[in-house]
Motif scaffolding. Structure first.
Motif, PDB file in Angstrom:
ATOM      1  N   ALA A 121      -7.913  27.546  10.726  1.00  0.00           N
ATOM      2  CA  ALA A 121      -8.725  26.863   9.714  1.00  0.00           C
ATOM      3  C   ALA A 121      -7.868  25.955   8.839  1.00  0.00           C
ATOM      4  CB  ALA A 121      -9.458  27.891   8.857  1.00  0.00           C
ATOM      5  N   ALA A 127      -8.134  21.917   8.633  1.00  0.00           N
ATOM      6  CA  ALA A 127      -8.390  21.291   7.340  1.00  0.00           C
ATOM      7  C   ALA A 127      -7.367  20.206   7.023  1.00  0.00           C
ATOM      8  CB  ALA A 127      -8.393  22.350   6.237  1.00  0.00           C
ATOM      9  N   ALA A 169     -11.285  13.288   6.867  1.00  0.00           N
ATOM     10  CA  ALA A 169     -11.965  13.799   5.670  1.00  0.00           C
ATOM     11  C   ALA A 169     -13.433  14.110   5.914  1.00  0.00           C
ATOM     12  CB  ALA A 169     -11.817  12.807   4.527  1.00  0.00           C
ATOM     13  N   GLU A 170     -14.111  13.276   6.691  1.00  0.00           N
ATOM     14  CA  GLU A 170     -15.544  13.500   6.899  1.00  0.00           C
ATOM     15  C   GLU A 170     -15.832  14.671   7.847  1.00  0.00           C
ATOM     16  OE1 GLU A 170     -14.090  10.414   9.771  1.00  0.00           O
ATOM     17  OE2 GLU A 170     -14.056  10.545   7.584  1.00  0.00           O
ATOM     18  N   LYS A 171     -14.837  15.143   8.575  1.00  0.00           N
ATOM     19  CA  LYS A 171     -15.026  16.267   9.497  1.00  0.00           C
ATOM     20  C   LYS A 171     -14.283  17.528   9.051  1.00  0.00           C
ATOM     21  CE  LYS A 171     -16.014  13.336  13.282  1.00  0.00           C
ATOM     22  NZ  LYS A 171     -16.513  13.412  14.594  1.00  0.00           N
ATOM     23  N   ARG A 172     -13.690  17.503   7.894  1.00  0.00           N
ATOM     24  CA  ARG A 172     -12.913  18.623   7.388  1.00  0.00           C
ATOM     25  C   ARG A 172     -13.760  19.875   7.178  1.00  0.00           C
ATOM     26  NH1 ARG A 172      -8.926  16.093   3.541  1.00  0.00           N
ATOM     27  NH2 ARG A 172      -8.124  15.266   5.476  1.00  0.00           N
ATOM     28  N   VAL A 173     -15.028  19.690   6.945  1.00  0.00           N
ATOM     29  CA  VAL A 173     -15.920  20.830   6.726  1.00  0.00           C
ATOM     30  C   VAL A 173     -16.006  21.727   7.967  1.00  0.00           C
ATOM     31  CG1 VAL A 173     -18.069  19.692   7.397  1.00  0.00           C
ATOM     32  CG2 VAL A 173     -18.110  21.472   5.661  1.00  0.00           C
ATOM     33  N   TYR A 174     -15.686  21.175   9.138  1.00  0.00           N
ATOM     34  CA  TYR A 174     -15.724  21.975  10.365  1.00  0.00           C
ATOM     35  C   TYR A 174     -14.668  23.078  10.377  1.00  0.00           C
ATOM     36  CZ  TYR A 174     -18.947  18.519  12.209  1.00  0.00           C
ATOM     37  OH  TYR A 174     -20.016  17.701  12.401  1.00  0.00           O
ATOM     38  N   SER A 175     -13.667  22.971   9.560  1.00  0.00           N
ATOM     39  CA  SER A 175     -12.671  24.043   9.500  1.00  0.00           C
ATOM     40  C   SER A 175     -13.277  25.328   8.926  1.00  0.00           C
ATOM     41  CB  SER A 175     -11.463  23.613   8.677  1.00  0.00           C
ATOM     42  OG  SER A 175     -11.822  23.410   7.333  1.00  0.00           O
ATOM     43  N   LEU A 176     -14.348  25.196   8.165  1.00  0.00           N
ATOM     44  CA  LEU A 176     -15.031  26.384   7.645  1.00  0.00           C
ATOM     45  C   LEU A 176     -15.713  27.185   8.748  1.00  0.00           C
ATOM     46  CD1 LEU A 176     -16.647  24.883   4.428  1.00  0.00           C
ATOM     47  CD2 LEU A 176     -14.561  26.242   4.610  1.00  0.00           C
ATOM     48  N   THR A 177     -15.947  26.554   9.870  1.00  0.00           N
ATOM     49  CA  THR A 177     -16.544  27.247  11.010  1.00  0.00           C
ATOM     50  C   THR A 177     -15.660  28.415  11.447  1.00  0.00           C
ATOM     51  OG1 THR A 177     -17.477  25.156  11.718  1.00  0.00           O
ATOM     52  CG2 THR A 177     -17.425  26.918  13.345  1.00  0.00           C
TER      53      THR A 177
END
Length: 59
Positions: A19, A23, A28-36
């Motif tokens: 993760a 991150a 930046a626009e795909k960083r939220v995928y690290s929360l997966t």
């Protein structure tokens, strides 16, 4: 269900490292995928505990 430290510490390092790496290196626009990977950690942890409980290996 009781918190199982052994399972937690076996699973947490690889998921956390993945993760963090995602991150850092994802745009930046795909960083939220690290929360997966954080969600996948908890799913894996509770599935492992569920399977152990069904097999009769309750801690």
């Amino acid at each position: 269900m009781k918190f199982d430290k052994k399972k937690y510490w076996i699973l947490m390092p690889p998921f956390a490292i993945t993760a963090i790496i995602l991150a850092v290196f994802l745009p930046a626009e795909k960083r939220v995928y690290s929360l997966t990977f954080i969600m996948a950690f908890w799913v894996t942890y509770y599935c492992w505990k569920y399977i152990d409980n069904k097999k009769g290996r309750v801690n």
